[in-house]
Scaffold this motif. Structure first.
Motif, PDB file in Angstrom:
ATOM      1  N   GLN A 198     -35.429 -26.673  -3.042  1.00  0.00           N
ATOM      2  CA  GLN A 198     -36.253 -27.882  -2.996  1.00  0.00           C
ATOM      3  C   GLN A 198     -37.426 -27.770  -3.975  1.00  0.00           C
ATOM      4  O   GLN A 198     -37.770 -28.734  -4.670  1.00  0.00           O
ATOM      5  CB  GLN A 198     -36.789 -28.137  -1.587  1.00  0.00           C
ATOM      6  N   ILE A 199     -38.039 -26.599  -4.047  1.00  0.00           N
ATOM      7  CA  ILE A 199     -39.131 -26.403  -5.005  1.00  0.00           C
ATOM      8  C   ILE A 199     -38.621 -26.597  -6.427  1.00  0.00           C
ATOM      9  O   ILE A 199     -39.255 -27.287  -7.243  1.00  0.00           O
ATOM     10  CB  ILE A 199     -39.758 -25.004  -4.831  1.00  0.00           C
ATOM     11  N   LEU A 200     -37.465 -26.017  -6.728  1.00  0.00           N
ATOM     12  CA  LEU A 200     -36.897 -26.168  -8.068  1.00  0.00           C
ATOM     13  C   LEU A 200     -36.620 -27.638  -8.385  1.00  0.00           C
ATOM     14  O   LEU A 200     -36.921 -28.117  -9.489  1.00  0.00           O
ATOM     15  CB  LEU A 200     -35.603 -25.356  -8.180  1.00  0.00           C
ATOM     16  N   ASN A 201     -36.055 -28.368  -7.432  1.00  0.00           N
ATOM     17  CA  ASN A 201     -35.699 -29.767  -7.668  1.00  0.00           C
ATOM     18  C   ASN A 201     -36.916 -30.669  -7.829  1.00  0.00           C
ATOM     19  O   ASN A 201     -36.933 -31.562  -8.682  1.00  0.00           O
ATOM     20  CB  ASN A 201     -34.836 -30.295  -6.515  1.00  0.00           C
ATOM     21  N   GLU A 202     -37.920 -30.448  -7.000  1.00  0.00           N
ATOM     22  CA  GLU A 202     -39.040 -31.381  -6.943  1.00  0.00           C
ATOM     23  C   GLU A 202     -40.271 -30.924  -7.715  1.00  0.00           C
ATOM     24  O   GLU A 202     -41.140 -31.743  -8.034  1.00  0.00           O
ATOM     25  CB  GLU A 202     -39.414 -31.647  -5.479  1.00  0.00           C
ATOM     26  N   ALA A 203     -40.353 -29.625  -8.006  1.00  0.00           N
ATOM     27  CA  ALA A 203     -41.512 -29.097  -8.740  1.00  0.00           C
ATOM     28  C   ALA A 203     -41.072 -27.962  -9.658  1.00  0.00           C
ATOM     29  O   ALA A 203     -41.463 -26.814  -9.473  1.00  0.00           O
ATOM     30  CB  ALA A 203     -42.585 -28.612  -7.762  1.00  0.00           C
ATOM     31  N   PRO A 204     -40.239 -28.267 -10.671  1.00  0.00           N
ATOM     32  CA  PRO A 204     -39.701 -27.202 -11.531  1.00  0.00           C
ATOM     33  C   PRO A 204     -40.785 -26.403 -12.242  1.00  0.00           C
ATOM     34  O   PRO A 204     -40.615 -25.208 -12.481  1.00  0.00           O
ATOM     35  CB  PRO A 204     -38.814 -27.958 -12.526  1.00  0.00           C
ATOM     36  N   GLU A 205     -41.899 -27.042 -12.566  1.00  0.00           N
ATOM     37  CA  GLU A 205     -42.980 -26.320 -13.241  1.00  0.00           C
ATOM     38  C   GLU A 205     -43.603 -25.284 -12.313  1.00  0.00           C
ATOM     39  O   GLU A 205     -43.977 -24.178 -12.732  1.00  0.00           O
ATOM     40  CB  GLU A 205     -44.046 -27.301 -13.745  1.00  0.00           C
ATOM     41  N   LEU A 206     -43.694 -25.593 -11.019  1.00  0.00           N
ATOM     42  CA  LEU A 206     -44.226 -24.631 -10.052  1.00  0.00           C
ATOM     43  C   LEU A 206     -43.197 -23.530  -9.787  1.00  0.00           C
ATOM     44  O   LEU A 206     -43.558 -22.355  -9.636  1.00  0.00           O
ATOM     45  CB  LEU A 206     -44.594 -25.361  -8.754  1.00  0.00           C
ATOM     46  N   TYR A 207     -41.936 -23.898  -9.748  1.00  0.00           N
ATOM     47  CA  TYR A 207     -40.870 -22.911  -9.563  1.00  0.00           C
ATOM     48  C   TYR A 207     -40.931 -21.862 -10.668  1.00  0.00           C
ATOM     49  O   TYR A 207     -40.812 -20.656 -10.409  1.00  0.00           O
ATOM     50  CB  TYR A 207     -39.516 -23.618  -9.563  1.00  0.00           C
ATOM     51  N   GLU A 208     -41.118 -22.302 -11.901  1.00  0.00           N
ATOM     52  CA  GLU A 208     -41.203 -21.364 -13.022  1.00  0.00           C
ATOM     53  C   GLU A 208     -42.433 -20.476 -12.905  1.00  0.00           C
ATOM     54  O   GLU A 208     -42.396 -19.290 -13.241  1.00  0.00           O
ATOM     55  CB  GLU A 208     -41.245 -22.144 -14.342  1.00  0.00           C
ATOM     56  N   GLN A 209     -43.528 -21.033 -12.404  1.00  0.00           N
ATOM     57  CA  GLN A 209     -44.779 -20.286 -12.295  1.00  0.00           C
ATOM     58  C   GLN A 209     -44.703 -19.205 -11.216  1.00  0.00           C
ATOM     59  O   GLN A 209     -45.354 -18.166 -11.311  1.00  0.00           O
ATOM     60  CB  GLN A 209     -45.933 -21.248 -11.976  1.00  0.00           C
ATOM     61  N   ALA A 210     -43.910 -19.458 -10.173  1.00  0.00           N
ATOM     62  CA  ALA A 210     -43.807 -18.517  -9.052  1.00  0.00           C
ATOM     63  C   ALA A 210     -43.064 -17.251  -9.483  1.00  0.00           C
ATOM     64  O   ALA A 210     -41.929 -17.307  -9.938  1.00  0.00           O
ATOM     65  CB  ALA A 210     -43.082 -19.176  -7.888  1.00  0.00           C
ATOM     66  N   VAL A 211     -43.711 -16.115  -9.316  1.00  0.00           N
ATOM     67  CA  VAL A 211     -43.102 -14.834  -9.664  1.00  0.00           C
ATOM     68  C   VAL A 211     -42.261 -14.310  -8.501  1.00  0.00           C
ATOM     69  O   VAL A 211     -41.243 -13.653  -8.706  1.00  0.00           O
ATOM     70  CB  VAL A 211     -44.193 -13.810 -10.057  1.00  0.00           C
ATOM     71  N   LEU A 212     -42.695 -14.620  -7.279  1.00  0.00           N
ATOM     72  CA  LEU A 212     -41.967 -14.200  -6.085  1.00  0.00           C
ATOM     73  C   LEU A 212     -41.955 -15.324  -5.061  1.00  0.00           C
ATOM     74  O   LEU A 212     -42.927 -16.092  -4.957  1.00  0.00           O
ATOM     75  CB  LEU A 212     -42.631 -12.972  -5.438  1.00  0.00           C
ATOM     76  N   PHE A 213     -40.860 -15.410  -4.297  1.00  0.00           N
ATOM     77  CA  PHE A 213     -40.838 -16.165  -3.052  1.00  0.00           C
ATOM     78  C   PHE A 213     -40.795 -15.131  -1.932  1.00  0.00           C
ATOM     79  O   PHE A 213     -39.954 -14.226  -1.949  1.00  0.00           O
ATOM     80  CB  PHE A 213     -39.613 -17.069  -2.960  1.00  0.00           C
ATOM     81  N   MET A 214     -41.688 -15.271  -0.953  1.00  0.00           N
ATOM     82  CA  MET A 214     -41.742 -14.283   0.129  1.00  0.00           C
ATOM     83  C   MET A 214     -41.860 -14.935   1.479  1.00  0.00           C
ATOM     84  O   MET A 214     -42.508 -15.971   1.631  1.00  0.00           O
ATOM     85  CB  MET A 214     -42.928 -13.320  -0.063  1.00  0.00           C
ATOM     86  N   GLU A 215     -41.231 -14.302   2.448  1.00  0.00           N
ATOM     87  CA  GLU A 215     -41.503 -14.646   3.841  1.00  0.00           C
ATOM     88  C   GLU A 215     -42.969 -14.300   4.124  1.00  0.00           C
ATOM     89  O   GLU A 215     -43.477 -13.276   3.668  1.00  0.00           O
ATOM     90  CB  GLU A 215     -40.616 -13.819   4.776  1.00  0.00           C
ATOM     91  N   ALA A 216     -43.617 -15.144   4.902  1.00  0.00           N
ATOM     92  CA  ALA A 216     -45.001 -14.871   5.278  1.00  0.00           C
ATOM     93  C   ALA A 216     -45.111 -13.525   5.996  1.00  0.00           C
ATOM     94  O   ALA A 216     -46.104 -12.804   5.838  1.00  0.00           O
ATOM     95  CB  ALA A 216     -45.528 -15.993   6.167  1.00  0.00           C
ATOM     96  N   ALA A 217     -44.083 -13.168   6.771  1.00  0.00           N
ATOM     97  CA  ALA A 217     -44.081 -11.881   7.465  1.00  0.00           C
ATOM     98  C   ALA A 217     -44.214 -10.731   6.478  1.00  0.00           C
ATOM     99  O   ALA A 217     -45.032  -9.816   6.648  1.00  0.00           O
ATOM    100  CB  ALA A 217     -42.787 -11.736   8.274  1.00  0.00           C
ATOM    101  N   ASP A 218     -43.408 -10.778   5.426  1.00  0.00           N
ATOM    102  CA  ASP A 218     -43.428  -9.700   4.433  1.00  0.00           C
ATOM    103  C   ASP A 218     -44.713  -9.734   3.613  1.00  0.00           C
ATOM    104  O   ASP A 218     -45.213  -8.685   3.182  1.00  0.00           O
ATOM    105  CB  ASP A 218     -42.208  -9.824   3.518  1.00  0.00           C
ATOM    106  N   TRP A 219     -45.245 -10.939   3.402  1.00  0.00           N
ATOM    107  CA  TRP A 219     -46.484 -11.063   2.642  1.00  0.00           C
ATOM    108  C   TRP A 219     -47.651 -10.425   3.400  1.00  0.00           C
ATOM    109  O   TRP A 219     -48.475  -9.720   2.809  1.00  0.00           O
ATOM    110  CB  TRP A 219     -46.784 -12.534   2.350  1.00  0.00           C
ATOM    111  N   VAL A 220     -47.721 -10.639   4.706  1.00  0.00           N
ATOM    112  CA  VAL A 220     -48.793 -10.035   5.493  1.00  0.00           C
ATOM    113  C   VAL A 220     -48.684  -8.518   5.468  1.00  0.00           C
ATOM    114  O   VAL A 220     -49.690  -7.808   5.314  1.00  0.00           O
ATOM    115  CB  VAL A 220     -48.777 -10.566   6.942  1.00  0.00           C
ATOM    116  N   VAL A 221     -47.467  -7.993   5.591  1.00  0.00           N
ATOM    117  CA  VAL A 221     -47.279  -6.537   5.493  1.00  0.00           C
ATOM    118  C   VAL A 221     -47.728  -6.038   4.125  1.00  0.00           C
ATOM    119  O   VAL A 221     -48.360  -4.979   4.011  1.00  0.00           O
ATOM    120  CB  VAL A 221     -45.805  -6.174   5.767  1.00  0.00           C
ATOM    121  N   MET A 222     -47.447  -6.809   3.082  1.00  0.00           N
ATOM    122  CA  MET A 222     -47.879  -6.428   1.735  1.00  0.00           C
ATOM    123  C   MET A 222     -49.406  -6.426   1.630  1.00  0.00           C
ATOM    124  O   MET A 222     -49.989  -5.570   0.951  1.00  0.00           O
ATOM    125  CB  MET A 222     -47.267  -7.368   0.698  1.00  0.00           C
ATOM    126  N   GLN A 223     -50.072  -7.367   2.302  1.00  0.00           N
ATOM    127  CA  GLN A 223     -51.534  -7.373   2.301  1.00  0.00           C
ATOM    128  C   GLN A 223     -52.084  -6.141   3.016  1.00  0.00           C
ATOM    129  O   GLN A 223     -53.090  -5.558   2.607  1.00  0.00           O
ATOM    130  CB  GLN A 223     -52.075  -8.646   2.978  1.00  0.00           C
TER     131      GLN A 223
END
Length: 557
Positions: free
Chosen positions: A167-192
């Protein structure tokens, strides 16, 4: 002897809570809840105030850090426990709750250039606006004969990682390109917490279609959806996938300062909230179906074999308990339906009567609804207020109530909504059974079983099975704390496996809910009516619900 503790942090839909547990006996020592300051954004985007489209549900990632900042120090202070007594932390999260990140791991919504773009924010689990993408994924996978599809009941959900990413790619391709990672919030909190990128085998398996031996869906399949989508795995889902119970890393210096814990404290690989509840109610062997009941319900069961079938939202090897295949199904609204009725549809006189009797509105409705026998309301409802996760896996379906008259009372409607969710659970049990799963016992956990006795008796009567209830309100946080003890390991005073942790810590109440035979017979008749309506409206014979939703969407444009 110095007492040893772990902390479980449970990130829910509206709030997060920390639970401090004595791991020698499973005693819950202290708990603290932090409501999310920004709540759920499902109508307008904060900062810009721009209106969100139908079926959007977003969150602010800063709210998750606020839970860490407030709740962990609070439980330490309440219990007067010193940092050196806490050997591990585990977290659980709603899923799939995902976000796009920049190269430094910062969510794009926290950058000035993207903050006003809705696709830069966290997409909460109940973000259903990617149904078109989910339909495309399912149609393409079926046409290509992709083997992974069968492990998810033949359909991937709009709630999951692939659909939301597409959906991000379809509706916001410029943001999709900018995103280096897609992460589950669970994994993101562990990374923090740790400074380490470690994806959970649980979140990856159930929500991103990762397989222990086959990995993610192939580049060729992703490319067939959209040529730009082919490198999703290599670029945006990269990073090690680590098994449940393993250590993701140690607490960083900055996070130690924020929480009041010691640097290096073991942090477990993240878990999904419902899945963390399974060992917390002592279930570590096959045949026992766990109902993780809250705003939605997840239905989880273990097996020593891998089978496929309709309504199974996912089967993941080692996905819940190592050594077994973990199966998931679910209802995308349960407590949310009851809350909708109280918040949006209960007449004012009910509020006055509840206040006069010094009861909460839910309590008053439960008391009044208990006066009716099964079938006495003359009503029947279908539990699709937030779509159907199982068994139909269709977010475009909506709720139904039949049999209303000018004499219908609020408590009758309330009871009917309780019954509808029980019928939905029975449909899931039937689907498991038809797939070859042996459902012998039911265990219930989460907030609802603790608060609503009528609901649990209805579930026992509708399913015809005795129900055991967890002896903890914060079951998910308790399970997360157990995994924190496993991540710490025996050398730090923890456990060598989640099975050992369950034997030492988990418990259920002595009181159970047993089916009442007279009620079972009536509910068998009502369930036949429910199932007929379920199939008639949900399997395409009558598409009125989808036509109504299409008209509603068109009216907003």
């Amino acid at each position: 002897m110095k007492r040893v503790y772990t902390i479980g942090v449970d990130f829910g839909t509206e709030s997060g809570r920390a639970l401090l547990v004595d791991i020698t006996n499973g005693q819950e020592v202290a708990t603290h809840v932090t409501p999310y300051p920004h709540g759920v954004m499902d109508e307008v985007l904060i900062h810009s105030g721009s209106k969100l489209e139908q079926d959007w549900a977003l969150q602010h990632p800063g709210d998750y850090l606020e839970v860490i900042r407030q709740s962990i120090p609070s439980v330490l202070a309440e219990a007067n426990v010193s940092p050196d007594q806490v050997i591990g932390i585990g977290i659980d999260f709603t899923a799939c709750t995902m976000m796009p990140l920049d190269a430094g791991g910062t969510p794009l919504c926290m950058l000035d250039e993207w903050r006003d773009h809705p696709h830069s924010w966290v997409k909460l689990w109940k973000h259903h606006a990617a149904q078109d993408e989910a339909s495309l994924i399912n149609e393409t996978a079926k046409r290509r004969g992709e083997t992974f599809l069968a492990r998810y009941g033949g359909k991937l959900s709009s709630e999951w990682m692939l659909a939301k990413s597409l959906q991000i790619l379809n509706e916001a391709p410029e943001l999709y390109e900018q995103a280096v990672l897609f992460m589950e919030a669970a994994d993101w909190v562990v990374m923090q917490l740790t400074g380490q990128l470690a994806r959970s085998s649980c979140t990856a398996g159930y929500k991103a279609n990762w397989h222990k031996r086959e990995g993610y869906p192939s580049r060729q399949f992703l490319q067939s959806l959209d040529p730009r989508f082919g490198d999703l795995v290599e670029k945006k889902l990269r990073g090690p996938v680590k098994p449940l119970g393993s250590k993701a890393g140690g607490l960083t210096e900055s996070m130690a300062a924020l929480t009041g814990l010691l640097p290096g404290t073991a942090v477990a690989v993240a878990n999904i909230d419902a899945h963390a509840m399974v060992p917390a109610v002592s279930v570590v062997t096959p045949g026992k179906l766990v109902l993780a009941m809250g705003t939605s319900t997840c239905h989880l069961i273990l097996s020593d074999k891998e089978v496929t079938g309709e309504g199974i939202c996912g089967v993941v090897e080692d996905g819940i308990i190592p050594g077994y295949y973990g199966y998931e199904a679910g209802q995308s609204a349960v407590g949310d339906i009851f809350a909708w009725y109280v918040d949006e549809a209960v007449p004012e006189y009910v509020r006055h009567k509840a206040a006069e009797e010094r009861l909460g509105i839910h309590e008053w409705l439960e008391k009044e609804a208990a006066q009716y026998a099964p079938g006495q309301t003359g009503l029947l409802a279908i539990d699709w207020w937030n779509g159907s996760r199982s068994v139909l896996m269709d977010a475009d379906l909506s709720g139904v109530i039949l049999g209303l008259t000018l004499q219908t009372k609020p408590a009758e409607i309330y009871r009917t909504l309780l019954e509808a969710t029980a019928f939905g659970t029975r449909a899931i049990i039937d689907a498991f059974t038809e797939s070859g799963m042996d459902v012998q016992e039911l265990y219930a956990c989460g907030g609802l079983p603790q608060r609503n006795r009528l609901l649990m008796q209805i579930y026992a009567d509708v399913t015809g099975k005795e129900i055991k209830v967890a002896d903890t309100v914060q079951t998910a946080a308790f399970g997360a704390a157990m995994f924190g003890a496993v991540a710490a390991g025996k050398e730090q005073g923890g456990f060598g496996s989640i099975v050992e942790a369950a034997e030492a810590m988990a418990r259920v109440r002595e009181e159970t809910f047993k089916p009442i035979e007279a009620n079972v017979r009536i509910y068998d008749r009502l369930y036949k009516e429910y199932k007929g309506l379920h199939d008639y409206l949900g399997r395409g014979e009558n598409g009125v619900l989808k036509r109504l939703k299409a008209l509603k969407s068109g009216g907003r444009q």
